[in-house]
Motif scaffolding. Structure first.
Motif: not given
Length: 824
Positions: A655-658, A698-702, A706-708, A722-727
């Protein structure tokens, strides 16, 4: 510049190592239930759930809440807890597992009792307390433990087997055990039933068999046991044998006089002489029950009347009842898929933990609303161990499972899940020519809007679920709706709004938003078209097969066509006979465009000119296309972390993270992260990190948390990266930790917006002031939506010991302040 980046990234890595790990195991498939004071503990194949109540005298399950889950992430040696007992005199909770012995939880922490400490087998079936002795039944006999006064660890007292009891114990593989009120210990083994007066346990001749002259119990077979002051009951296959302990008279119950005819899964004689019987055939190989009958359970009341409890009635659902227990005069049921039940009048109250739907995770996808979807299937047309249980969704902290029992989804064997640009969820299954009843072929497409719309697509065409009649409509058999094959091994986004469906043995079907197949193509260099994987990066398409000549590339951004000019066959033979598990493409700071491939033959990289292979001994090899195909390219530095922690294993996911970091899962040694800016690997594996398993499926991203997302055969781990969308939040209570802050020990202090652990949307700033009111540093928020200060001024000078003040401001003009102590 490069060495400065290494120092910066080492600091980030130190933060990453301290980041939050979480563990999610399935806990609604339950084995046992015990009570400690007013607290309830339920055991499952995903660990133990502690239920607490705010009421001083809780009346029923409605008064309880899920307090905590105890699993391998918190210290258990195994998640598969088959039996529990609360030991009063030692104030400890004993947890017996299927594969790693016993974990004891007491006030001092956790203790482990395994084979090395006298347990004859790591597979534990029952634990019973009697005065100062604990009896443990296992697959290799019976063991007694005791506590010495002043010693906080149990000592083995004796072992009892078929051999050392002169055959008194019918067999060593114990399935069930019961201590009756009259002091008799009843033991069920795979070779039959035995019993003995507990005070005569050391006397071989004191053992007796339940079967024999005058007994209807079959010889040489075991089952379940229950007893009270008046009666004894045992089950063998689909029959139950009830003995009046006063008269010795036996009664036999089977399908001719009230039972369902299914195999008995549990028995209970309650305090009022009512006999409770549940049904289901257990498969140890796949850890599942089967019960084709509509009857879940039968109650034979003390007056002789019989009542059959049906699936989906009286508050019960469809799941097999795995165990029936009586606690404080109340009847409880452990179910295999719906948590626990408590009888309340003529109905049943239910408590089902909020949990991931299954242990085995096959694939993860994030939808347009940032909900996370999980698949549980496998390359098989039969149910598999801990999997083949549908799909589930994690949305804003809540779990929802979809399977054939609670939704129109076409199968439980969901091998692959994907999300299209219209936020529809696509679920694909393996061919099910001999699968269980109710499983269908092809793929389901789910639009969970308002209203929900389900579609089902196969070789027969396309049909739509009718929400009013709760039935599928007829297939539209137009050619444009017919899949090439009904074995869907993968679903992946393509150019625009198109989706690619990997039709195993047939080719790739390209489907538009109207569910029309607009292109069908076959891969070159693949004799059988056994495709598992597809990836579109905006410029190229990568396809992977199941050892059907490995990896092929369509080196163009157009939709591939059979026999087209843009096909590329990688020259390394390692990629021409392998399974491809994943591909990621990225731009790197030093070497330009790279494509990383996780395959069964290793970890590879293509920079569109040369091919490279990463390894544990030599950091990187370069393909040479000669008699020596791979030559040394890059060596490891001394003490540099190596791929997979130097363990030779197989990459299984990528997986490539942001943040442009590559995460690679392995078959046997956890997870590796590669950062292109430092060109270094960082490894995460058991026991150094709380992974459920070192096999990463498998891998994913939230993006919100900001969770792997780390899928394993035993559940889900998450690691905050690290997160890309803030709550949706605002500045609340800002907290600095550690406080006081010692730079020589802690490296940095974190300033966090509590309780959301996230700063508000937009850009927030942090100013650090000394005690005179002078600004010493201005800090930007990091990838974790926090502020992090290393104890230095903006110019890089070390700040002296003292009290410092921080002021946080967001884009809306809100300000929060606090103080911290810095100690040099």
């Amino acid at each position: 510049m490069k060495f400065r980046l290494v120092s910066l990234m080492l600091l980030i890595f130190s933060v990453l190592h301290c980041s939050t790990w979480q563990t999610f195991s399935n806990t609604d498939h339950t084995y046992d239930l015990v009570k400690k004071g007013k607290d309830l503990y339920l055991s499952s194949w995903g660990g133990v759930v502690e239920l607490k109540s705010t009421n001083q005298n809780p009346q029923n399950l409605n008064d309880y809440y899920e307090a905590t889950t105890i699993n391998t992430g918190s210290g258990l040696v195994s998640n598969d807890i088959r039996s529990m007992a609360y030991i009063d005199f030692s104030q400890s909770l004993w947890l017996g597992s299927s594969d790693e012995g016993i974990t004891i939880i007491n006030s001092s922490g956790m203790q482990q009792v395994g084979v090395s400490l006298g347990l004859p087998s790591a597979k534990v079936s029952r634990i019973i307390e009697h005065q100062s002795t604990i009896l443990v039944a296992s697959s290799a006999g019976l063991t007694s433990f005791y506590y010495l006064e002043g010693v906080n660890f149990p000592l083995m007292l004796h072992q009892y087997t078929y051999e050392n009891t002169s055959g008194g114990l019918a067999g060593n593989n114990i399935d069930d055990m019961m201590l009756a009120p009259d002091g008799n210990l009843y033991v069920s083994t795979s070779a039959g039933f035995s019993y003995i007066a507990l005070d005569s346990l050391e006397v071989d001749s004191a053992w007796h068999r339940l079967s024999g002259i005058g007994s209807p119990v079959p010889i040489g077979m075991g089952g379940k046991i229950t007893a009270n002051s008046n009666f004894l009951a045992v089950s063998v296959m689909n029959s139950v044998y009830l003995q009046n302990l006063e008269t010795g008279v036996w009664r036999v119950f089977n399908s001719l006089n009230g039972l369902s005819g299914e195999r008995v899964s549990s028995l209970l004689l309650d305090s009022e002489d009512n006999l409770w019987i549940s049904y289901g055939t257990w498969s140890e190989s796949i850890l599942n029950f089967s019960n084709s009958h509509e009857t879940l359970m039968t109650t034979i009341y003390s007056d002789g009347s019989v009542f059959n409890w049906q699936k989906n009635l009286a508050g019960l659902e469809h799941s097999t009842i795995s165990r029936i227990v009586q606690l404080d005069n109340s009847i409880y049921l452990c179910s295999w898929g719906n948590g626990i039940y408590q009888k309340s009048g003529d109905e049943w109250l239910n408590f089902s933990p909020s949990t991931i739907g299954f242990p085995k995770i096959a694939q993860i996808a994030t939808d347009k609303n940032n909900a996370i979807w999980f698949a549980s299937g496998y390359i098989s047309d039969q149910p598999v161990r801990k999997g083949s249980m549908g799909t589930c969704m994690l949305d804003n902290g809540s779990w929802q499972t979809y399977n054939i029992n609670n939704s129109p989804i076409h199968t439980d064997n969901i091998l692959t899940v994907a999300v299209d640009n219209l936020n529809r969820k696509w679920f694909g299954t393996w061919d099910n020519s001999s699968s269980p009843t109710g499983w269908e072929r092809g793929l389901s497409i789910f639009d969970n809007g308002d209203p929900n719309i389900w579609r089902h697509m196969t070789r027969d065409g396309l049909r739509i679920w009718n929400n009013e009649t709760l039935a599928w409509g007829d297939f539209d058999g137009a050619t444009k709706y017919k899949l090439t094959t009904a074995t869907v091994a993968g679903i992946y986004p393509a150019e625009g709004d198109l989706m690619m469906v990997m039709c195993y043995d047939g080719g790739v079907d390209v489907i538009n938003p109207d569910m029309e197949i607009v292109e069908r193509f076959r891969l070159p260099n693949s004799a059988n078209q056994q495709m598992l994987y597809g990836y579109y990066n905006g410029s190229q398409y990568f396809f992977g097969t199941n050892n059907d000549n490995g990896l092929v590339i369509w080196n163009h951004n157009s939709i591939p066509v059979t026999g087209g000019d843009h096909w590329v066959i990688p020259p390394p033979q390692d990629l021409n006979n392998c399974i491809v598990y994943g591909v990621v493409s990225l731009d790197t700071p030093y070497e330009g465009r790279q494509h990383w491939i996780a395959a069964s033959t290793g970890l590879f990289m293509w920079n569109e000119t040369d091919w490279y292979r990463y390894d544990t001994m030599i950091k990187r090899f370069k393909y040479n296309n000669s008699s020596i195909p791979w030559v040394n390219d890059t060596l490891y530095y001394e003490n540099e972390e190596r791929l997979f922690g130097s363990v030779r294993t197989t990459p299984t996911s990528i997986l490539l993270d942001p943040f442009n970091r590559i995460w690679i899962g392995s078959l046997e040694n956890g997870l590796t992260m590669y950062n292109p800016e430092t060109e270094r690997f960082t490894n995460y594996f058991k026991p150094n990190f709380p992974l459920l398993s070192n096999y990463i499926t498998t891998l994913g991203y939230d993006p919100v948390r900001g969770n792997l997302m780390i899928g394993t055969p035993d559940g889900l781990n998450t690691l905050k990266i690290g997160r890309t969308v803030k709550p949706d939040t605002k500045l609340n209570k800002m907290k600095a930790f550690p406080n006081p802050f010692r730079p020589a020990i802690h490296q940095s202090v974190q300033i966090v917006n509590m309780p959301d652990d996230s700063l508000p949307a937009g850009t927030s700033t942090c100013k650090i002031f000394d005690s005179s009111g002078a600004i010493v540093a201005v800090i930007k928020e990091n990838a974790f939506s926090r502020f992090e200060w290393n104890g230095r001024s903006t110019s890089g000078k070390e700040c002296s010991s003292g009290i410092y003040f921080y002021s946080i401001g967001d884009e809306a003009g809100n300000v929060k302040q606090g103080k911290l102590a810095l100690i040099r």
